[in-house]
Write a protein that holds these residues in place. Sequence first.
Motif, PDB file in Angstrom:
ATOM      1  N   GLU A 163      13.251   1.444  23.536  1.00  0.00           N
ATOM      2  CA  GLU A 163      12.464   1.921  22.233  1.00  0.00           C
ATOM      3  C   GLU A 163      11.122   2.566  22.383  1.00  0.00           C
ATOM      4  OE1 GLU A 163      11.033  -1.267  19.182  1.00  0.00           O
ATOM      5  OE2 GLU A 163      12.993  -0.874  18.332  1.00  0.00           O
ATOM      6  N   GLU A 164      10.515   2.178  23.491  1.00  0.00           N
ATOM      7  CA  GLU A 164       9.206   2.702  23.653  1.00  0.00           C
ATOM      8  C   GLU A 164       9.370   4.338  24.145  1.00  0.00           C
ATOM      9  OE1 GLU A 164       5.288   2.281  26.487  1.00  0.00           O
ATOM     10  OE2 GLU A 164       7.038   0.756  26.694  1.00  0.00           O
ATOM     11  N   ARG A 165      10.397   4.420  24.985  1.00  0.00           N
ATOM     12  CA  ARG A 165      10.663   5.725  25.484  1.00  0.00           C
ATOM     13  C   ARG A 165      11.051   6.764  24.317  1.00  0.00           C
ATOM     14  NH1 ARG A 165      13.836   3.984  31.192  1.00  0.00           N
ATOM     15  NH2 ARG A 165      12.068   3.490  32.204  1.00  0.00           N
ATOM     16  N   GLN A 166      12.110   6.163  23.484  1.00  0.00           N
ATOM     17  CA  GLN A 166      12.575   6.905  22.403  1.00  0.00           C
ATOM     18  C   GLN A 166      11.290   7.438  21.447  1.00  0.00           C
ATOM     19  OE1 GLN A 166      15.322   4.854  19.925  1.00  0.00           O
ATOM     20  NE2 GLN A 166      15.426   6.358  18.297  1.00  0.00           N
ATOM     21  N   THR A 167      10.461   6.594  21.342  1.00  0.00           N
ATOM     22  CA  THR A 167       9.561   6.690  20.206  1.00  0.00           C
ATOM     23  C   THR A 167       8.354   7.949  21.062  1.00  0.00           C
ATOM     24  OG1 THR A 167       9.245   4.521  19.511  1.00  0.00           O
ATOM     25  CG2 THR A 167       7.135   5.796  19.481  1.00  0.00           C
ATOM     26  N   ILE A 168       8.317   7.848  22.368  1.00  0.00           N
ATOM     27  CA  ILE A 168       7.249   8.938  22.831  1.00  0.00           C
ATOM     28  C   ILE A 168       8.050  10.326  22.839  1.00  0.00           C
ATOM     29  CG2 ILE A 168       6.428   9.603  25.065  1.00  0.00           C
ATOM     30  CD1 ILE A 168       6.175   6.571  25.955  1.00  0.00           C
ATOM     31  N   ILE A 169       9.471  10.246  23.183  1.00  0.00           N
ATOM     32  CA  ILE A 169      10.205  11.615  23.091  1.00  0.00           C
ATOM     33  C   ILE A 169      10.049  11.987  21.854  1.00  0.00           C
ATOM     34  CG2 ILE A 169      12.236  12.692  23.257  1.00  0.00           C
ATOM     35  CD1 ILE A 169      12.787  10.374  25.483  1.00  0.00           C
ATOM     36  N   GLU A 170      10.463  11.333  20.701  1.00  0.00           N
ATOM     37  CA  GLU A 170      10.557  11.847  19.345  1.00  0.00           C
ATOM     38  C   GLU A 170       9.018  12.335  18.825  1.00  0.00           C
ATOM     39  OE1 GLU A 170      12.367   8.496  17.286  1.00  0.00           O
ATOM     40  OE2 GLU A 170      14.203   9.173  17.666  1.00  0.00           O
ATOM     41  N   ALA A 171       8.057  11.636  19.226  1.00  0.00           N
ATOM     42  CA  ALA A 171       6.616  12.035  18.509  1.00  0.00           C
ATOM     43  C   ALA A 171       6.336  13.347  19.167  1.00  0.00           C
ATOM     44  CB  ALA A 171       5.856  10.833  19.122  1.00  0.00           C
ATOM     45  N   VAL A 172       6.263  13.520  20.402  1.00  0.00           N
ATOM     46  CA  VAL A 172       6.213  14.762  21.250  1.00  0.00           C
ATOM     47  C   VAL A 172       6.885  16.027  20.463  1.00  0.00           C
ATOM     48  CG1 VAL A 172       6.020  16.083  23.230  1.00  0.00           C
ATOM     49  CG2 VAL A 172       5.330  13.611  23.264  1.00  0.00           C
ATOM     50  N   LEU A 173       8.070  15.969  20.272  1.00  0.00           N
ATOM     51  CA  LEU A 173       9.171  16.896  19.930  1.00  0.00           C
ATOM     52  C   LEU A 173       8.770  17.136  18.606  1.00  0.00           C
ATOM     53  CD1 LEU A 173      12.319  16.110  21.542  1.00  0.00           C
ATOM     54  CD2 LEU A 173      10.625  17.543  22.524  1.00  0.00           C
ATOM     55  N   ARG A 174       8.505  16.225  17.616  1.00  0.00           N
ATOM     56  CA  ARG A 174       8.299  16.274  16.085  1.00  0.00           C
ATOM     57  C   ARG A 174       6.958  17.064  16.099  1.00  0.00           C
ATOM     58  NH1 ARG A 174      10.662  11.101  14.652  1.00  0.00           N
ATOM     59  NH2 ARG A 174      12.670  11.286  13.595  1.00  0.00           N
ATOM     60  N   GLY A 175       6.165  16.713  16.939  1.00  0.00           N
ATOM     61  CA  GLY A 175       4.626  17.195  16.944  1.00  0.00           C
ATOM     62  C   GLY A 175       4.728  18.695  17.277  1.00  0.00           C
ATOM     63  N   ALA A 176       5.481  19.139  18.123  1.00  0.00           N
ATOM     64  CA  ALA A 176       5.826  20.553  18.525  1.00  0.00           C
ATOM     65  C   ALA A 176       6.758  21.291  17.429  1.00  0.00           C
ATOM     66  CB  ALA A 176       6.295  20.769  20.105  1.00  0.00           C
ATOM     67  N   GLY A 177       7.293  20.612  16.623  1.00  0.00           N
ATOM     68  CA  GLY A 177       8.282  21.201  15.915  1.00  0.00           C
ATOM     69  C   GLY A 177       9.582  21.483  16.387  1.00  0.00           C
ATOM     70  N   GLN A 178       9.999  20.701  17.498  1.00  0.00           N
ATOM     71  CA  GLN A 178      11.164  21.026  18.313  1.00  0.00           C
ATOM     72  C   GLN A 178      12.372  20.449  17.809  1.00  0.00           C
ATOM     73  OE1 GLN A 178      11.808  23.093  20.998  1.00  0.00           O
ATOM     74  NE2 GLN A 178      13.893  22.505  21.064  1.00  0.00           N
ATOM     75  N   PRO A 179      13.476  21.251  17.539  1.00  0.00           N
ATOM     76  CA  PRO A 179      14.798  20.623  16.892  1.00  0.00           C
ATOM     77  C   PRO A 179      15.253  19.874  18.087  1.00  0.00           C
ATOM     78  CG  PRO A 179      15.026  22.744  17.188  1.00  0.00           C
ATOM     79  CD  PRO A 179      13.599  22.657  17.601  1.00  0.00           C
ATOM     80  N   PHE A 180      15.924  18.673  17.863  1.00  0.00           N
ATOM     81  CA  PHE A 180      16.244  17.955  18.706  1.00  0.00           C
ATOM     82  C   PHE A 180      17.320  16.834  18.082  1.00  0.00           C
ATOM     83  CE2 PHE A 180      12.846  15.285  17.280  1.00  0.00           C
ATOM     84  CZ  PHE A 180      13.278  13.853  17.539  1.00  0.00           C
ATOM     85  N   GLN A 181      18.096  16.186  18.960  1.00  0.00           N
ATOM     86  CA  GLN A 181      19.098  15.357  18.696  1.00  0.00           C
ATOM     87  C   GLN A 181      19.098  14.244  19.937  1.00  0.00           C
ATOM     88  OE1 GLN A 181      23.159  15.921  17.276  1.00  0.00           O
ATOM     89  NE2 GLN A 181      24.033  14.133  18.378  1.00  0.00           N
ATOM     90  N   LEU A 182      18.629  13.007  19.632  1.00  0.00           N
ATOM     91  CA  LEU A 182      18.533  11.920  20.561  1.00  0.00           C
ATOM     92  C   LEU A 182      19.421  10.944  20.528  1.00  0.00           C
ATOM     93  CD1 LEU A 182      15.413  10.559  22.137  1.00  0.00           C
ATOM     94  CD2 LEU A 182      17.058   9.061  21.467  1.00  0.00           C
ATOM     95  N   THR A 183      20.294  10.764  21.584  1.00  0.00           N
ATOM     96  CA  THR A 183      21.574   9.633  21.595  1.00  0.00           C
ATOM     97  C   THR A 183      21.112   8.642  22.640  1.00  0.00           C
ATOM     98  OG1 THR A 183      23.064  11.235  20.740  1.00  0.00           O
ATOM     99  CG2 THR A 183      23.958   9.308  21.669  1.00  0.00           C
ATOM    100  N   ILE A 184      21.022   7.480  22.287  1.00  0.00           N
ATOM    101  CA  ILE A 184      21.010   6.306  23.516  1.00  0.00           C
ATOM    102  C   ILE A 184      22.265   5.987  23.777  1.00  0.00           C
ATOM    103  CG2 ILE A 184      20.355   4.032  23.701  1.00  0.00           C
ATOM    104  CD1 ILE A 184      18.212   4.431  21.477  1.00  0.00           C
ATOM    105  N   ILE A 185      22.257   5.985  25.253  1.00  0.00           N
ATOM    106  CA  ILE A 185      23.559   5.618  25.962  1.00  0.00           C
ATOM    107  C   ILE A 185      23.661   4.280  26.066  1.00  0.00           C
ATOM    108  CG2 ILE A 185      24.809   5.934  27.888  1.00  0.00           C
ATOM    109  CD1 ILE A 185      23.462   8.743  28.418  1.00  0.00           C
ATOM    110  N   ASP A 186      24.391   3.526  25.333  1.00  0.00           N
ATOM    111  CA  ASP A 186      24.498   1.810  25.415  1.00  0.00           C
ATOM    112  C   ASP A 186      25.898   1.572  25.010  1.00  0.00           C
ATOM    113  OD1 ASP A 186      23.689  -0.771  25.944  1.00  0.00           O
ATOM    114  OD2 ASP A 186      22.386  -0.636  24.085  1.00  0.00           O
ATOM    115  N   PRO A 187      26.780   0.887  25.794  1.00  0.00           N
ATOM    116  CA  PRO A 187      26.507   0.588  27.088  1.00  0.00           C
ATOM    117  C   PRO A 187      26.340   1.694  28.244  1.00  0.00           C
ATOM    118  CG  PRO A 187      28.674   0.134  26.845  1.00  0.00           C
ATOM    119  CD  PRO A 187      28.107   0.584  25.362  1.00  0.00           C
ATOM    120  N   PRO A 188      25.804   1.485  29.496  1.00  0.00           N
ATOM    121  CA  PRO A 188      25.582   2.477  30.421  1.00  0.00           C
ATOM    122  C   PRO A 188      27.228   3.008  30.836  1.00  0.00           C
ATOM    123  CG  PRO A 188      24.479   0.656  31.102  1.00  0.00           C
ATOM    124  CD  PRO A 188      25.311   0.300  29.860  1.00  0.00           C
TER     125      PRO A 188
END
Length: 350
Positions: free
Chosen positions: A35-60
């Motif tokens: 959750e912490e890693r997801q927050t960091i990634i999303e904050a930086v990319l949104r701040g840069a106006g970068q389009p993205f889609q983040l998918t969490i791999i669970d289970p591995p």
Amino acid sequence: MAYWPGADNLTISMPDHAAPFFIALNAGSGHAETEERQTIIEAVLRGAGQPFQLTIIDPPDAIDQVAAQLARQAAAAGGVLVAAGGDGTINAVAQQAIRHGCAFGVLPQGTFNYFARTHGIPEDLEQAVHALLAARVQAVQVGVVNDRVFLVNASIGLYPRLLEEREADKAQFGRSRLVAAFSALKTILSPHRRLRLVLKIDGELQRLRTATFFVGNNRLQMEQIGIPPLSEALEDGRLAAVAPRTKGKFGMLWLLLHGALGRMGRLDQADELTTFSFKRIQVKVRTLSRRRRIKVATDGEVTLMSNPLEFHVMEEQLLLLKPTTRHSREGGNPSRASRPAVHGFPPARE
């Protein structure tokens, strides 16, 4: 989770930095850390106006399926497939990037992060995301054993066993380089069998007995274990092979310590070590029947493969987004001789 600013008018071409990122984040380290890693990634990319889609791999074990789906989306959108995880995660996602012909980015989150460090990608997550935004596409070499690619290394024998026991110890004691080191020491000092190998290199047969046969595709790792000539060979489109010939466990321990302290002495000068570089090699394990499969470690993941094994440099290259500001030295000299140097082989017998 996806973020698409101005998606209706988005026109994508590589390496256009408006190209969307399709990110596969491995949740193997636990919910809170993920959750912490997801927050960091999303904050930086949104701040840069970068389009993205983040998918969490669970289970591995869903990683191949998730990576394939994201790769198809990235290829269709002219986007970038991004792996957030350790070398094993990076390997699995990179295979799909190669298969679908899309650009590939890395957010390293592993223990050693050899692939990322070699290509100057920061280990700090926030810095790595910023570096990804300013990166340029560069083709990098990919190794293959049978039908599986590897970016860092592939091996048989003692090393796959070491990796399996290391993962078990990390699950019990936590993920750290100290735990990894003690786990390796325990494995090397335990009883182990030597492999009887027949190697076919450029049409010539060589026989070798060793506890482990290691093929490297990572300059930094070769330098750290003290074999500079092989690290240079990797810059010339070759793979590097290392095989200890020592019989005893204490001899193996000496080689391990010698490699760990490589700056105090070059490992390639050790009498009990076979080292060479190649573009293609067949490795047959004589102790197993032709139909048996053997354990092969590729970038930290252990799988079963058919015997004999075929190692080679893949014709296709990985289209990696590398930072514009280098954190590691550039190497390579196309004028170097391409003939492999072979050290330590016993006489060949048919």
